[in-house]
Each structure stands twice: as structure tokens, then as C-alpha cells.
Design a protein around this motif. Structure first.
Motif, mmCIF file in Angstrom:
data_model
loop_
_atom_site.group_PDB
_atom_site.id
_atom_site.type_symbol
_atom_site.label_atom_id
_atom_site.label_comp_id
_atom_site.label_asym_id
_atom_site.label_seq_id
_atom_site.Cartn_x
_atom_site.Cartn_y
_atom_site.Cartn_z
ATOM 1 N N TYR A 1 -36.035 20.381 -10.582
ATOM 2 C CA TYR A 1 -37.339 21.312 -11.233
ATOM 3 C C TYR A 1 -37.642 20.870 -12.641
ATOM 4 C CZ TYR A 1 -39.572 25.472 -13.138
ATOM 5 O OH TYR A 1 -40.629 26.308 -13.725
ATOM 6 N N LYS A 2 -38.892 20.313 -12.970
ATOM 7 C CA LYS A 2 -39.294 19.819 -14.249
ATOM 8 C C LYS A 2 -38.637 18.802 -14.347
ATOM 9 C CE LYS A 2 -41.368 24.361 -16.026
ATOM 10 N NZ LYS A 2 -41.643 25.207 -16.898
ATOM 11 N N GLY A 3 -38.184 17.976 -13.669
ATOM 12 C CA GLY A 3 -37.559 16.828 -13.994
ATOM 13 C C GLY A 3 -36.094 16.741 -14.086
ATOM 14 N N GLN A 4 -35.593 18.116 -13.653
ATOM 15 C CA GLN A 4 -34.200 18.230 -14.098
ATOM 16 C C GLN A 4 -33.411 18.672 -12.756
ATOM 17 O OE1 GLN A 4 -33.387 21.862 -16.538
ATOM 18 N NE2 GLN A 4 -31.094 21.434 -16.404
ATOM 19 N N VAL A 5 -32.395 18.024 -12.462
ATOM 20 C CA VAL A 5 -31.802 18.233 -11.380
ATOM 21 C C VAL A 5 -30.712 19.356 -11.563
ATOM 22 C CG1 VAL A 5 -30.003 17.725 -9.917
ATOM 23 C CG2 VAL A 5 -31.475 15.945 -10.748
ATOM 24 N N VAL A 6 -31.303 20.607 -10.972
ATOM 25 C CA VAL A 6 -30.737 22.191 -11.191
ATOM 26 C C VAL A 6 -29.737 22.243 -10.029
ATOM 27 C CG1 VAL A 6 -32.922 22.615 -12.478
ATOM 28 C CG2 VAL A 6 -32.825 22.984 -10.001
ATOM 29 N N HIS A 7 -29.825 21.691 -9.124
ATOM 30 C CA HIS A 7 -28.545 21.934 -8.083
ATOM 31 C C HIS A 7 -28.357 20.806 -7.043
ATOM 32 C CE1 HIS A 7 -26.630 24.753 -5.495
ATOM 33 N NE2 HIS A 7 -27.090 24.292 -4.474
ATOM 34 N N THR A 8 -27.112 20.571 -6.991
ATOM 35 C CA THR A 8 -26.665 19.542 -6.304
ATOM 36 C C THR A 8 -25.366 20.399 -5.534
ATOM 37 O OG1 THR A 8 -27.593 17.805 -7.441
ATOM 38 C CG2 THR A 8 -25.975 17.288 -5.914
ATOM 39 N N GLN A 9 -25.137 20.005 -4.197
ATOM 40 C CA GLN A 9 -23.958 20.519 -3.486
ATOM 41 C C GLN A 9 -23.746 19.636 -2.179
ATOM 42 O OE1 GLN A 9 -24.330 24.897 -3.034
ATOM 43 N NE2 GLN A 9 -22.425 25.003 -1.739
ATOM 44 N N ALA A 10 -22.440 19.649 -2.041
ATOM 45 C CA ALA A 10 -22.176 18.879 -0.842
ATOM 46 C C ALA A 10 -21.326 19.890 0.151
ATOM 47 C CB ALA A 10 -21.088 17.867 -1.013
ATOM 48 N N TYR A 11 -21.635 19.790 1.326
ATOM 49 C CA TYR A 11 -20.944 20.690 2.416
ATOM 50 C C TYR A 11 -20.078 19.820 3.446
ATOM 51 C CZ TYR A 11 -24.802 23.581 0.703
ATOM 52 O OH TYR A 11 -25.525 24.206 -0.063
ATOM 53 N N GLY A 12 -19.056 20.286 4.043
ATOM 54 C CA GLY A 12 -18.646 19.935 5.313
ATOM 55 C C GLY A 12 -17.556 18.768 4.889
ATOM 56 N N VAL A 13 -17.609 18.014 6.193
ATOM 57 C CA VAL A 13 -16.687 16.844 6.249
ATOM 58 C C VAL A 13 -17.415 15.493 6.761
ATOM 59 C CG1 VAL A 13 -14.502 18.167 6.386
ATOM 60 C CG2 VAL A 13 -15.940 17.326 8.623
ATOM 61 N N LYS A 14 -17.120 14.402 6.517
ATOM 62 C CA LYS A 14 -17.622 13.095 6.770
ATOM 63 C C LYS A 14 -17.365 13.027 8.333
ATOM 64 C CE LYS A 14 -16.416 11.231 2.253
ATOM 65 N NZ LYS A 14 -15.298 10.352 1.525
ATOM 66 N N LYS A 15 -16.276 13.392 8.776
ATOM 67 C CA LYS A 15 -16.045 13.195 10.387
ATOM 68 C C LYS A 15 -15.531 14.260 10.788
ATOM 69 C CE LYS A 15 -13.994 9.680 13.186
ATOM 70 N NZ LYS A 15 -13.206 8.293 13.248
ATOM 71 N N ALA A 16 -15.952 14.826 11.901
ATOM 72 C CA ALA A 16 -15.651 16.132 12.621
ATOM 73 C C ALA A 16 -14.029 15.684 12.920
ATOM 74 C CB ALA A 16 -16.202 16.505 13.938
ATOM 75 N N GLY A 17 -13.223 16.924 12.868
ATOM 76 C CA GLY A 17 -11.804 16.865 13.008
ATOM 77 C C GLY A 17 -11.051 16.271 11.900
ATOM 78 N N THR A 18 -11.526 16.157 10.749
ATOM 79 C CA THR A 18 -10.678 15.490 9.567
ATOM 80 C C THR A 18 -11.152 16.272 8.518
ATOM 81 O OG1 THR A 18 -12.486 14.131 8.639
ATOM 82 C CG2 THR A 18 -11.314 13.012 10.245
ATOM 83 N N HIS A 19 -10.184 16.242 7.332
ATOM 84 C CA HIS A 19 -10.257 16.944 6.311
ATOM 85 C C HIS A 19 -11.006 16.206 5.157
ATOM 86 C CE1 HIS A 19 -8.248 20.329 7.927
ATOM 87 N NE2 HIS A 19 -7.199 19.588 8.215
ATOM 88 N N ASP A 20 -11.596 15.090 5.502
ATOM 89 C CA ASP A 20 -12.377 14.019 4.482
ATOM 90 C C ASP A 20 -13.721 14.622 4.100
ATOM 91 O OD1 ASP A 20 -12.860 12.168 3.004
ATOM 92 O OD2 ASP A 20 -13.142 10.588 4.670
ATOM 93 N N SER A 21 -13.659 15.588 2.830
ATOM 94 C CA SER A 21 -14.977 16.028 2.690
ATOM 95 C C SER A 21 -16.111 15.318 2.108
ATOM 96 C CB SER A 21 -14.676 17.217 1.414
ATOM 97 O OG SER A 21 -13.734 17.888 1.997
ATOM 98 N N VAL A 22 -17.194 15.696 2.291
ATOM 99 C CA VAL A 22 -18.428 15.145 1.928
ATOM 100 C C VAL A 22 -18.484 15.454 0.450
ATOM 101 C CG1 VAL A 22 -21.031 15.378 1.932
ATOM 102 C CG2 VAL A 22 -20.133 15.375 3.933
#
Length: 423
Positions: free
Chosen positions: A85-106
Motif C-alpha cells: 500500500y502506497k509503496g509500503q509492504v504492509v502485510h506478508t504472511q506464510a502458511y502451511g508446509v512445503k510438503k504434505a506430511g512434513t513439518h517443514d513450514s513455508v
């Protein structure tokens, strides 16, 4: 003008003059049909360094909550979201995992394939190279590639980079995608272009492409003696600080921080299965070869909004933001009545929404979805990534735009918000 172009133009001038005249008349008539000519002031905002996040804090909360709820309800594997917004990154969020069945978070630096969102990068790079006079977007491609062989002489002799980057080459839609799917090299596919069916003159009609779109790669290599990946790194990724971004499979797996692709195997139970990594569509690098993290996309959106004018100038933004052809079959699903028309520019879809211009593109390749949208007048943009394609990818952008329109035209408090008011 580049010395090479002068020589080639002299060589072809006598044989091409009449054909060029006919071809460009068709192209000119098409461009004159465009209802909206970009006001570059919308893409050249004089952003300051102030913190603007509180101005849209309620909007960001409602949208990010919606995204999170949809992500969870669809049992998505992994993903990411960013809002600028107005040239500013106001929100960034990662969700879940890189590979199903693992705990390797995105995380915010996890690489995803962007698929056709890569076309927006191609449009910017092409416009930048034209600005430097390494190429000319309106010179017939045959001037660069005398070996180009198409089934219709008119198209062969007059099709330009502007045509292929706006999907107005005249070839039938998705020409040779089955060859890409079968694993042929780009050179092998190029040698078969002469059999592609053609049903329009250059500039006359929109028909989505991946193969001929990617002639940009070949032309740029010949003109600069640099690979497409190196050009993108030198002129886009590096200057913008996109440290996770790359072109091609090797760039994707260069570190272990990448998301695996998944496909839905049961719509009833929303079950996904991990797929093998594959190189599909990397041979069409301009069309589908870029990889990036959500952090990279935040920087990319800032640049498209005019924040990095030393890297992406207002002239380049004008080139990519000017509509060249109407997309009559554009989907309005989930948009409601606000979406008035759909056009295509240089690697970007250009939507007219409630009288304003939106730059948009989506991308899909097996196991990945990417979506980006920029609303220049409102100075807001969004990008999302998924490694388990589902309905969220189709709804995320329309909901974002409709929700922001609602918020910017309403004094209602957050607890009074009703999703049904959007449609």
C-alpha cells in the motif's frame, strides 16, 4: 537504432514494404479500439517513507483473516500472501508446509513457481530492453530471426515482439503447448512453428500463447549475447533486491527452501498428493519460467506501483499498462458487476474495474498457483502463492479488489462488515 537492425531493415525493405503496410493497418485498427489509454501518473506516485499501514489496518485484518480461513477450510498445503500500500509492504504472511506430511513450514523466503505470472516479468524486461534500444518492439521478428517460418507469409514477415507479448500473433490459442508438455526442447518446437495454424493477421485478435510468446528469449539472446536468466537477474531481480528469485529449474532447487507441488486427489475430502518436481514449461522461460518467494513479490509489486523508478521507469510502466487487444472471453466469475472489461498489454492482463485500471495476472503449472493484482489509482496491490491449487486461487484477487472497493467507499466499522455486500 542498433547497427544490426539497420542492416536487416535494408535487406528486407523492398520485399516487406507492402506486407508491412497491410499488417500494421490491422494492428493500428486494433489498438484504436482500446477504450482506455493509461494515465502514467497513476503508476508514478510520489511515495514517501511514512508508515501508512494504519490507514488500512482494518482492511488488511479482514482480508488476511478471510485468506487464512479459506486456506484452512480448503485444507491447503502451503502458501503465502503479501499486500502493498502506497509503496509500503504492509502485510506478508506464510502458511502451511512445503510438503504434505512434513513439518517443514513455508516461510517468507520459500520459492514457488510463478507459472504465467512470469509473463509480467517478460513484459517489463522487454520494455526495458527496448528503452535501451537493444530491441524494438515494433520491428518484425524476422529481422532478428531470419529462420522464422510460419504457415502464412503475412504473419511470418510482419509479426512483432509487441504482437507475441500481447498474444496477437495470429496463431491459434495455446499453439504447441502439447509439445511443451511432451518434453521437447524449445529449439525442437521452434523448428515446427511452420505447421502452427493461423486464423488472424498480427494485431487483430487475442489468442493466449506460451511458445511463440517465448520468442522473446531467443531474440534477446541474439541481441545481447546474454541468457534470459542472466538478463532478468541483471536488470530486474538484482536491482530490485529480489534475492530468492530466479529463472529455470536449477534456480528453483538451488537451495532447499522451495515448495513442492501438490494436486488434489479428492474434492470431497480435500485431499492432496505431493507431485514429483518437474521441468514442465521451463523451456518457455518468458511465459512460465520465473520462481520467487512472497518477499520477492512484495518488492516486485512496489516497483510496478512506481516505487523503484530507477529500475522500472514510468515509460516502461506505460508500455506494460497500455491495452493492445480486448479479451472478449475474459472470465468475470467472482468479480460481480464491478469488472467492466478485460484487455491485454505486454505480459499483463488489464482490467477496467468501476472505471479504474487494474493490472492482473494469474499462473498455473502442475502443483502451483500464483496471483498478482495492482490497482494503481488506489495505490494498493496484492500477491498470493499456493503449492496446492484450489478454489482460493480463483477467489483471492476478486475478493481483494471488491473488499477494498467496499472499504474505500464505506465508513462502516469492521464489526459491521458483511461479505454479501460485495456482490
Amino acid at each position: 537504432m542498433h547497427a544490426y537492425l539497420k542492416k536487416m531493415r535494408i535487406r528486407h525493405v523492398l520485399t516487406l514494404s507492402i506486407i508491412l503496410l497491410i499488417g500494421y493497418i490491422g494492428y493500428t485498427l486494433q489498438t484504436q479500439k482500446s477504450a482506455y489509454i493509461l494515465d502514467t501518473k497513476e503508476f508514478s506516485q510520489d511515495y514517501d517513507d511514512a508508515d501508512h499501514s494504519q490507514e488500512i489496518a482494518n482492511f488488511v485484518k479482514v482480508y488476511s483473516d478471510y485468506f487464512s480461513n479459506q486456506f484452512d477450510s480448503l485444507k491447503s498445503v502451503g502458501g503465502a500472501l503479501t499486500i502493498v500500500y502506497k509503496g509500503q509492504v504492509v502485510h506478508t504472511q506464510a502458511y502451511g508446509v512445503k510438503k504434505a506430511g512434513t513439518h517443514d513450514s513455508v516461510d517468507v523466503h520459500t520459492r514457488f513457481r510463478l507459472a504465467s505470472v512470469s509473463k509480467g516479468f517478460a513484459g517489463v524486461l522487454a520494455a526495458k530492453m527496448a528503452e535501451r534500444e537493444a530491441i524494438n518492439l515494433d520491428t518484425p521478428i524476422i529481422s532478428y530471426l531470419p529462420s522464422l517460418h510460419l504457415s502464412k507469409t503475412l504473419n511470418q514477415e510482419t509479426v512483432t515482439l509487441r504482437n507475441v507479448l500481447s498474444h496477437t500473433s495470429g496463431l491459434l490459442g495455446y499453439s504447441f503447448d502439447p509439445y511443451v508438455e511432451s518434453g521437447l526442447s524449445y529449439n525442437q518446437i521452434y523448428q515446427k512453428l511452420y505447421v502452427a495454424k493461423i486464423d488472424a493477421n498480427p494485431g487483430e485478435r487475442y489468442a493466449y500463447q506460451n511458445v511463440i510468446f517465448s520468442l522473446l528469449d531467443t531474440v534477446l539472446q541474439l541481441q545481447t549475447q546474454m541468457s534470459y536468466a542472466d538478463l532478468m537477474r541483471e536488470h530486474v531481480f538484482g536491482p530490485l533486491g529480489m534475492k530468492d528469485a530466479s529463472v529455470g529449474f536449477n534456480g528453483f532447487v538451488a537451495s532447499k527452501n522451495f515448495a513442492y507441488p501438490h494436486k488434489m486427489i479428492s474434492a470431497k475430502t480435500l485431499t492432496y498428493k505431493v507431485c514429483d518436481l518437474n521441468v514442465r514449461y521451463y523451456v518457455t522461460a518468458p511465459a512460465a519460467g520465473v520462481n520467487a518467494s512472497i518477499t520477492d513479490l512484495g518488492l516486485w509489486l512496489r516497483a510496478i506501483m512506481g516505487k523503484s523508478s530507477s529500475v522500472i521507469s514510468s515509460d516502461v510502466l506505460k508500455q506494460i499498462g497500455t491495452p493492445y487487444v480486448n479479451v472478449s472471453n475474459g472470465s468475470k466469475k467472482y468479480w460481480g458487476s464491478g469488472l467492466e472489461s478485460a484487455d491485454y498489454g505486454l505480459g499483463w492482463r488489464i482490467y477496467t474495474y468501476k472505471g479504474d485500471t487494474l493490472l492482473y495476472h494469474g499462473g498455473f503449472v502442475q502443483g502451483y498457483r500464483a496471483e498478482v493484482v495492482v490497482w494503481p489509482k488506489e495505490q494498493i496491490a496484492m500477491a498470493m502463492l499456493l503449492n496446492s491449487p484450489n478454489l482460493l486461487a480463483q477467489k483471492a484477487v476478486p475478493f481483494f479488489v471488491n473488499l477494498y472497493s467496499y472499504y474505500s467507499n464505506s465508513d462502516r466499522a469492521e464489526n459491521e462488515f458483511n461479505y454479501e455486500d460485495l456482490y
